[in-house]
Motif scaffolding. Structure first.
Motif, PDB file in Angstrom:
ATOM      1  N   ALA A  77       0.828  -1.203   0.000  1.00 42.02           N
ATOM      2  CA  ALA A  77       0.000   0.000   0.000  1.00 42.02           C
ATOM      3  C   ALA A  77       0.868   1.260   0.000  1.00 42.02           C
ATOM      4  O   ALA A  77       0.603   2.203  -0.741  1.00 42.02           O
ATOM      5  CB  ALA A  77      -0.925  -0.009   1.212  1.00 42.02           C
ATOM      6  N   ILE A  78       1.915   1.238   0.835  1.00 39.94           N
ATOM      7  CA  ILE A  78       2.789   2.425   0.915  1.00 39.94           C
ATOM      8  C   ILE A  78       3.524   2.632  -0.414  1.00 39.94           C
ATOM      9  O   ILE A  78       3.641   3.756  -0.918  1.00 39.94           O
ATOM     10  CB  ILE A  78       3.783   2.285   2.084  1.00 39.94           C
ATOM     11  N   GLU A  79       3.991   1.530  -0.999  1.00 35.16           N
ATOM     12  CA  GLU A  79       4.745   1.600  -2.266  1.00 35.16           C
ATOM     13  C   GLU A  79       3.926   2.233  -3.381  1.00 35.16           C
ATOM     14  O   GLU A  79       4.476   2.755  -4.353  1.00 35.16           O
ATOM     15  CB  GLU A  79       5.199   0.194  -2.686  1.00 35.16           C
ATOM     16  N   ARG A  80       2.581   2.179  -3.277  1.00 34.18           N
ATOM     17  CA  ARG A  80       1.733   2.770  -4.324  1.00 34.18           C
ATOM     18  C   ARG A  80       1.914   4.288  -4.385  1.00 34.18           C
ATOM     19  O   ARG A  80       1.744   4.914  -5.418  1.00 34.18           O
ATOM     20  CB  ARG A  80       0.262   2.468  -4.041  1.00 34.18           C
ATOM     21  N   LYS A  81       2.168   4.891  -3.220  1.00 33.94           N
ATOM     22  CA  LYS A  81       2.270   6.352  -3.151  1.00 33.94           C
ATOM     23  C   LYS A  81       3.713   6.826  -3.017  1.00 33.94           C
ATOM     24  O   LYS A  81       4.126   7.779  -3.654  1.00 33.94           O
ATOM     25  CB  LYS A  81       1.460   6.876  -1.954  1.00 33.94           C
ATOM     26  N   MET A  88       9.986   1.978   6.599  1.00 30.82           N
ATOM     27  CA  MET A  88       8.963   2.213   7.627  1.00 30.82           C
ATOM     28  C   MET A  88       8.362   0.918   8.187  1.00 30.82           C
ATOM     29  O   MET A  88       7.645   0.949   9.189  1.00 30.82           O
ATOM     30  CB  MET A  88       7.815   3.055   7.048  1.00 30.82           C
ATOM     31  N   LEU A  89       8.634  -0.172   7.498  1.00 31.06           N
ATOM     32  CA  LEU A  89       7.931  -1.415   7.854  1.00 31.06           C
ATOM     33  C   LEU A  89       8.167  -1.877   9.289  1.00 31.06           C
ATOM     34  O   LEU A  89       7.237  -2.345   9.953  1.00 31.06           O
ATOM     35  CB  LEU A  89       8.311  -2.534   6.888  1.00 31.06           C
ATOM     36  N   GLY A  90       9.376  -1.764   9.758  1.00 29.62           N
ATOM     37  CA  GLY A  90       9.696  -2.232  11.118  1.00 29.62           C
ATOM     38  C   GLY A  90       8.791  -1.586  12.148  1.00 29.62           C
ATOM     39  O   GLY A  90       8.228  -2.266  13.025  1.00 29.62           O
ATOM     40  N   GLY A  91       8.641  -0.275  12.044  1.00 35.57           N
ATOM     41  CA  GLY A  91       7.803   0.454  13.006  1.00 35.57           C
ATOM     42  C   GLY A  91       6.356   0.066  12.889  1.00 35.57           C
ATOM     43  O   GLY A  91       5.681  -0.198  13.898  1.00 35.57           O
ATOM     44  N   ILE A  92       5.848   0.014  11.631  1.00 36.88           N
ATOM     45  CA  ILE A  92       4.421  -0.281  11.425  1.00 36.88           C
ATOM     46  C   ILE A  92       4.078  -1.690  11.923  1.00 36.88           C
ATOM     47  O   ILE A  92       3.134  -1.877  12.683  1.00 36.88           O
ATOM     48  CB  ILE A  92       4.058  -0.146   9.921  1.00 36.88           C
ATOM     49  N   VAL A  93       4.886  -2.643  11.488  1.00 36.34           N
ATOM     50  CA  VAL A  93       4.598  -4.041  11.854  1.00 36.34           C
ATOM     51  C   VAL A  93       4.684  -4.231  13.379  1.00 36.34           C
ATOM     52  O   VAL A  93       3.757  -4.783  13.995  1.00 36.34           O
ATOM     53  CB  VAL A  93       5.574  -5.010  11.136  1.00 36.34           C
ATOM     54  N   SER A  94       5.740  -3.762  13.987  1.00 37.13           N
ATOM     55  CA  SER A  94       5.915  -4.019  15.423  1.00 37.13           C
ATOM     56  C   SER A  94       4.875  -3.267  16.242  1.00 37.13           C
ATOM     57  O   SER A  94       4.369  -3.791  17.240  1.00 37.13           O
ATOM     58  CB  SER A  94       7.330  -3.658  15.866  1.00 37.13           C
ATOM     59  N   GLY A 171       8.894 -12.046  11.161  1.00 42.12           N
ATOM     60  CA  GLY A 171       8.163 -12.333   9.915  1.00 42.12           C
ATOM     61  C   GLY A 171       8.112 -11.097   9.033  1.00 42.12           C
ATOM     62  O   GLY A 171       8.311 -11.168   7.808  1.00 42.12           O
ATOM     63  N   GLY A 172       7.877  -9.944   9.662  1.00 40.56           N
ATOM     64  CA  GLY A 172       7.857  -8.672   8.926  1.00 40.56           C
ATOM     65  C   GLY A 172       9.223  -8.379   8.323  1.00 40.56           C
ATOM     66  O   GLY A 172       9.337  -7.925   7.177  1.00 40.56           O
ATOM     67  N   LEU A 173      10.276  -8.658   9.108  1.00 45.82           N
ATOM     68  CA  LEU A 173      11.648  -8.433   8.618  1.00 45.82           C
ATOM     69  C   LEU A 173      11.918  -9.293   7.384  1.00 45.82           C
ATOM     70  O   LEU A 173      12.508  -8.819   6.396  1.00 45.82           O
ATOM     71  CB  LEU A 173      12.644  -8.773   9.742  1.00 45.82           C
ATOM     72  N   PHE A 174      11.458 -10.541   7.440  1.00 44.56           N
ATOM     73  CA  PHE A 174      11.671 -11.460   6.305  1.00 44.56           C
ATOM     74  C   PHE A 174      11.053 -10.878   5.026  1.00 44.56           C
ATOM     75  O   PHE A 174      11.682 -10.876   3.961  1.00 44.56           O
ATOM     76  CB  PHE A 174      11.035 -12.822   6.642  1.00 44.56           C
ATOM     77  N   ILE A 175       9.844 -10.334   5.135  1.00 41.60           N
ATOM     78  CA  ILE A 175       9.169  -9.750   3.961  1.00 41.60           C
ATOM     79  C   ILE A 175       9.888  -8.472   3.518  1.00 41.60           C
ATOM     80  O   ILE A 175      10.102  -8.227   2.322  1.00 41.60           O
ATOM     81  CB  ILE A 175       7.688  -9.447   4.302  1.00 41.60           C
ATOM     82  N   SER A 176      10.294  -7.671   4.500  1.00 34.56           N
ATOM     83  CA  SER A 176      10.997  -6.426   4.187  1.00 34.56           C
ATOM     84  C   SER A 176      12.277  -6.716   3.392  1.00 34.56           C
ATOM     85  O   SER A 176      12.566  -6.057   2.399  1.00 34.56           O
ATOM     86  CB  SER A 176      11.318  -5.706   5.493  1.00 34.56           C
ATOM     87  N   GLY A 185      19.079  -3.270   9.208  1.00 35.19           N
ATOM     88  CA  GLY A 185      19.348  -2.031   9.948  1.00 35.19           C
ATOM     89  C   GLY A 185      18.190  -1.051   9.851  1.00 35.19           C
ATOM     90  O   GLY A 185      17.718  -0.527  10.865  1.00 35.19           O
ATOM     91  N   SER A 186      17.699  -0.836   8.604  1.00 29.49           N
ATOM     92  CA  SER A 186      16.616   0.151   8.428  1.00 29.49           C
ATOM     93  C   SER A 186      15.321  -0.353   9.086  1.00 29.49           C
ATOM     94  O   SER A 186      14.542   0.430   9.631  1.00 29.49           O
ATOM     95  CB  SER A 186      16.376   0.433   6.940  1.00 29.49           C
ATOM     96  N   TYR A 187      15.113  -1.672   9.053  1.00 35.63           N
ATOM     97  CA  TYR A 187      13.905  -2.263   9.672  1.00 35.63           C
ATOM     98  C   TYR A 187      13.898  -1.970  11.174  1.00 35.63           C
ATOM     99  O   TYR A 187      12.915  -1.470  11.722  1.00 35.63           O
ATOM    100  CB  TYR A 187      13.893  -3.775   9.409  1.00 35.63           C
ATOM    101  N   PHE A 188      15.030  -2.250  11.818  1.00 35.89           N
ATOM    102  CA  PHE A 188      15.065  -2.061  13.274  1.00 35.89           C
ATOM    103  C   PHE A 188      15.184  -0.583  13.660  1.00 35.89           C
ATOM    104  O   PHE A 188      14.761  -0.179  14.734  1.00 35.89           O
ATOM    105  CB  PHE A 188      16.176  -2.909  13.894  1.00 35.89           C
ATOM    106  N   GLU A 189      15.750   0.213  12.735  1.00 34.19           N
ATOM    107  CA  GLU A 189      15.834   1.655  12.979  1.00 34.19           C
ATOM    108  C   GLU A 189      14.425   2.252  13.027  1.00 34.19           C
ATOM    109  O   GLU A 189      14.085   3.049  13.901  1.00 34.19           O
ATOM    110  CB  GLU A 189      16.639   2.311  11.867  1.00 34.19           C
ATOM    111  N   SER A 190      13.598   1.828  12.069  1.00 35.80           N
ATOM    112  CA  SER A 190      12.214   2.322  12.042  1.00 35.80           C
ATOM    113  C   SER A 190      11.439   1.805  13.268  1.00 35.80           C
ATOM    114  O   SER A 190      10.629   2.519  13.852  1.00 35.80           O
ATOM    115  CB  SER A 190      11.563   1.924  10.717  1.00 35.80           C
ATOM    116  N   LEU A 191      11.697   0.547  13.626  1.00 36.89           N
ATOM    117  CA  LEU A 191      11.053  -0.037  14.832  1.00 36.89           C
ATOM    118  C   LEU A 191      11.405   0.814  16.058  1.00 36.89           C
ATOM    119  O   LEU A 191      10.537   1.176  16.857  1.00 36.89           O
ATOM    120  CB  LEU A 191      11.555  -1.474  15.005  1.00 36.89           C
ATOM    121  N   ASN A 192      12.672   1.151  16.143  1.00 38.18           N
ATOM    122  CA  ASN A 192      13.165   1.929  17.274  1.00 38.18           C
ATOM    123  C   ASN A 192      12.559   3.338  17.295  1.00 38.18           C
ATOM    124  O   ASN A 192      12.278   3.896  18.349  1.00 38.18           O
ATOM    125  CB  ASN A 192      14.691   2.001  17.164  1.00 38.18           C
ATOM    126  N   MET A 193      12.320   3.880  16.094  1.00 32.86           N
ATOM    127  CA  MET A 193      11.825   5.248  15.979  1.00 32.86           C
ATOM    128  C   MET A 193      10.346   5.352  16.380  1.00 32.86           C
ATOM    129  O   MET A 193       9.928   6.276  17.061  1.00 32.86           O
ATOM    130  CB  MET A 193      11.992   5.710  14.520  1.00 32.86           C
TER     131      MET A 193
END
Lengths: 259, 249
Positions: A77-81, A88-94, A171-176, A185-193
C-alpha cells in the motif's frame, strides 16, 4: 405478535443476566480460592505446560504469518504512493503487532484451543460424576479445577504474546528483506523510531484479562455442562464463542482506557 | 446414625422426594431399592450434601447437613466414602493417584506411606499391580473396585454405594457384593446402598427400604421384605410387569 416479541426479548435478557451473574460468581470464587492455601502447585505447573508449551506450534504459525501478511499488505500500500516502504515497515509491523494484533489474535486462538479444552475436560468430568466425586472427598472443584487453569492462563498468555511479538516482527523483517529490498538495519531503525516500551507492556497487560476470560468462561461452561456428549459439545462451542466475543469487547474497553 | 426427616425435593415441577422419612442405624447396611429413576440416587446425594432438600432435615453425626456451609460440609464429608455408579475415577490420574487422592490432600503421610496404603486398599478389593494404570485401561469391574478402594482410603465411618453392581456381569456383580459384605465386616461402617438388583439387596442388606413415588413405602429385614403383603413391593421384587406399579410406554 408484539406480545411474542416482548416475551422473547424478556426471556433472552433474563437468560443473559442470569448467565452473567453465574460467570461473575464463579470469577469471585476463583479469586477467593486463588489466595487460599494450600495452592495446587503441581496442577498449576501442569496447566502451564498445557497452555504454554503445547501451544507454541499454533502461536508460531499465527504470529509469523500475521507479521508477514501485515508487512506485505502495508508495504504494498505504501509503495503505491511513496517509494522506500522498507524503511517504515519495522515500526508499522511491530507497533500493530505489540499494541493490538498479537494480544488479540493470541487471545482468540487460545480461546479456541485452551478455552474449548477447559470446557470439554471439566464438562466431561461433570457429566461422569467426577466433579461430584471431588466434592465427596471434601475438595472444592473451583479450587482444584478452575484456579490452576486461571493462574496458568493469566501467566502464560502474556509469555505467549511476547513470543508472538518477536516472531511477528521477524516475519515482517523477512518480507521487508525479500520483497521490498530493505535492510535489517533500516527495519530495526524504524522499529526503534516508532515504538515505545509501554506499547509492549500495554499489549501484554491486555492479555492478562484475556487469559482470565478464557479460563473463567471455559470453567463456567464446564461446570454447567449437562446431558452427556451432546452437552459437552455445546459447552465447548459456547465457551469459544463467549470467550471470543468478550475478548473483543474487553480489548476495545482496555484500548480506550490505556491509550 | 443418619436420619432423614420429611425430606422434599423437586426438580422444576417434578417432585422426586416427597416427605420422605428414613433412619440408617450405625454400623448397619441399609439397601434402598426402587425402580430406575424413582429418586434413589437423588436421595443418596442428599445424604452427603451434593444436593440440598427443598425442605426437611438430614441429620448426620448430630448435624443437619442441609444447613451446613461449604466448610462444615467438607468437614463432615471426611467421614464419608462414596462409590459412584460410573465409579467416577479421575481420568487424568493413575489408579494409585486416584486411590491416594484424599490421603495426599488430607493427611501428613509421606509418599512412601501413601504408596503402601494404596497397595493395601487395592489388595482389600482384590487388585494388584494396577497402580500405574489409567482408568481408561481398566474394565468396568476393575473401575468399580478401584472406586471402592478410593472410597475406603480414609477409613470412612459412613459408606454410600450408588448402584454398585449396575453394568457388571453376574459374576463380577457377586464379587462386588462379596466385597461390600467383607468390607462391612472388617471396617464396621454404616452403609447405604442404592440398587435395583434384588440379588445384591438380599445379600448385602441388614435392612431393605423400598422407595416409590418419592417415599419409603416399606422397610424391613431381607426376609421381611421377601414375605411382605405389600403388592407394590411384591411386584418390584418379583420383577413383574403386572401390578400396582404403572409401567408407561
Amino acid at each position: 405478535m408484539l406480545k411474542n416479541v416482548f416475551e422473547y426479548t424478556g426471556k433472552k435478557v433474563t437468560v443473559f443476566f442470569f448467565e452473567a451473574g453465574k460467570i461473575t460468581s464463579l470469577f469471585g470464587q476463583v479469586i477467593y480460592w486463588t489466595f487460599k492455601k494450600p495452592s495446587e502447585v503441581k496442577s498449576i505447573f501442569e496447566q502451564m505446560v498445557i497452555i504454554g508449551n503445547k501451544s507454541l506450534g499454533v502461536v508460531t504459525i499465527t504470529s509469523l504469518s500475521t507479521g508477514m501478511i501485515l508487512a506485505l499488505q502495508t508495504g504494498t500500500a505504501i509503495e503505491r504512493k511513496i517509494s522506500g516502504a522498507a524503511n517504515m515497515l519495522g515500526g508499522i509491523v511491530s507497533l500493530a503487532l505489540t499494541r493490538e494484533l498479537a494480544p488479540v489474535l493470541i487471545g482468540l486462538v487460545m480461546a479456541g484451543k485452551i478455552g474449548s479444552a477447559i470446557a470439554a475436560e471439566i464438562g466431561t468430568m461433570n457429566v461422569t460424576e467426577q466433579v461430584d466425586a471431588l466434592k465427596t472427598m471434601a475438595t472444592n472443584p473451583v479450587k482444584y479445577l478452575a484456579v490452576p487453569r486461571f493462574i496458568a492462563a493469566i501467566f502464560m498468555l502474556p509469555l505467549l504474546t511476547i513470543y508472538a511479538d518477536l516472531l511477528g516482527t521477524l516475519g515482517g523483517l523477512f518480507i521487508s528483506l525479500n520483497i521490498f529490498d530493505g535492510t535489517t538495519g533500516s527495519y530495526f531503525e524504524s522499529l526503534n523510531m516508532y515504538m515505545r516500551l509501554d506499547d509492549v507492556f500495554k499489549g501484554l497487560f491486555k492479555t492478562i484479562f484475556f487469559g482470565a476470560i478464557i479460563a473463567v468462561i471455559g470453567s463456567h461452561k464446564g461446570f454447567e455442562t449437562e446431558g452427556g456428549a451432546e452437552g459437552v459439545g455445546k459447552s465447548t462451542t459456547s465457551s469459544v464463542v463467549i470467550s471470543s466475543m468478550l475478548i473483543l469487547v474487553t480489548d476495545y474497553i482496555l484500548t480506550a482506557f490505556l491509550w | 446414625m443418619i436420619k432423614l426427616n420429611n425430606v422434599i425435593k423437586c426438580f422444576g415441577t417434578q417432585q422426586v422426594v416427597n416427605s420422605l422419612n428414613l433412619e440408617i442405624p450405625d454400623k448397619k447396611t441399609v439397601v434402598i431399592i426402587g425402580r430406575s429413576g424413582c429418586g434413589k440416587s437423588v436421595l443418596l446425594k442428599h445424604m452427603i450434601g451434593l444436593l440440598k432438600p427443598d425442605s426437611g432435615s438430614i441429620v448426620v453425626k448430630g448435624k443437619d447437613i442441609a444447613k451446613l456451609d461449604t466448610a462444615g460440609l467438607d468437614d463432615i464429608r471426611k467421614h464419608f466414602g462414596m462409590l459412584f455408579q460410573s465409579a467416577a475415577l479421575f481420568d487424568s490420574l493413575t489408579v494409585a493417584e486416584n486411590v491416594g487422592f484424599a490421603l495426599t490432600r488430607f493427611t501428613k503421610k509421606s509418599p512412601a506411606e501413601i504408596r503402601q496404603l494404596v497397595k493395601e486398599k487395592l489388595a482389600l478389593v482384590g487388585l494388584e499391580n494396577v497402580e500405574e494404570k489409567k482408568p481408561s485401561e481398566l474394565s468396568g469391574g476393575m473401575k468399580k473396585r478401584v472406586g471402592l478402594a478410593r472410597a475406603i482410603a480414609m477409613d470412612p465411618e459412613i459408606m454410600l454405594y450408588d448402584e454398585p453392581t449396575t453394568g457388571l456381569d453376574p459374576i463380577m456383580s457377586d464379587i462386588i457384593n462379596e466385597l461390600i459384605v467383607n468390607l462391612q465386616k472388617q471396617l464396621k461402617m454404616t452403609s447405604v446402598v442404592v440398587t435395583h438388583d434384588m440379588k445384591s439387596a438380599y445379600k448385602i442388606g441388614d435392612k431393605i427400604a423400598m422407595m416409590y413415588e418419592g417415599r419409603i413405602i416399606e422397610e424391613g429385614t431381607p426376609p421381611e421384605i421377601q414375605n411382605t403383603n405389600n403388592p407394590t413391593v411384591q411386584q418390584f421384587i418379583n420383577g413383574s410387569s403386572k401390578g400396582p406399579i404403572q409401567v408407561l410406554g
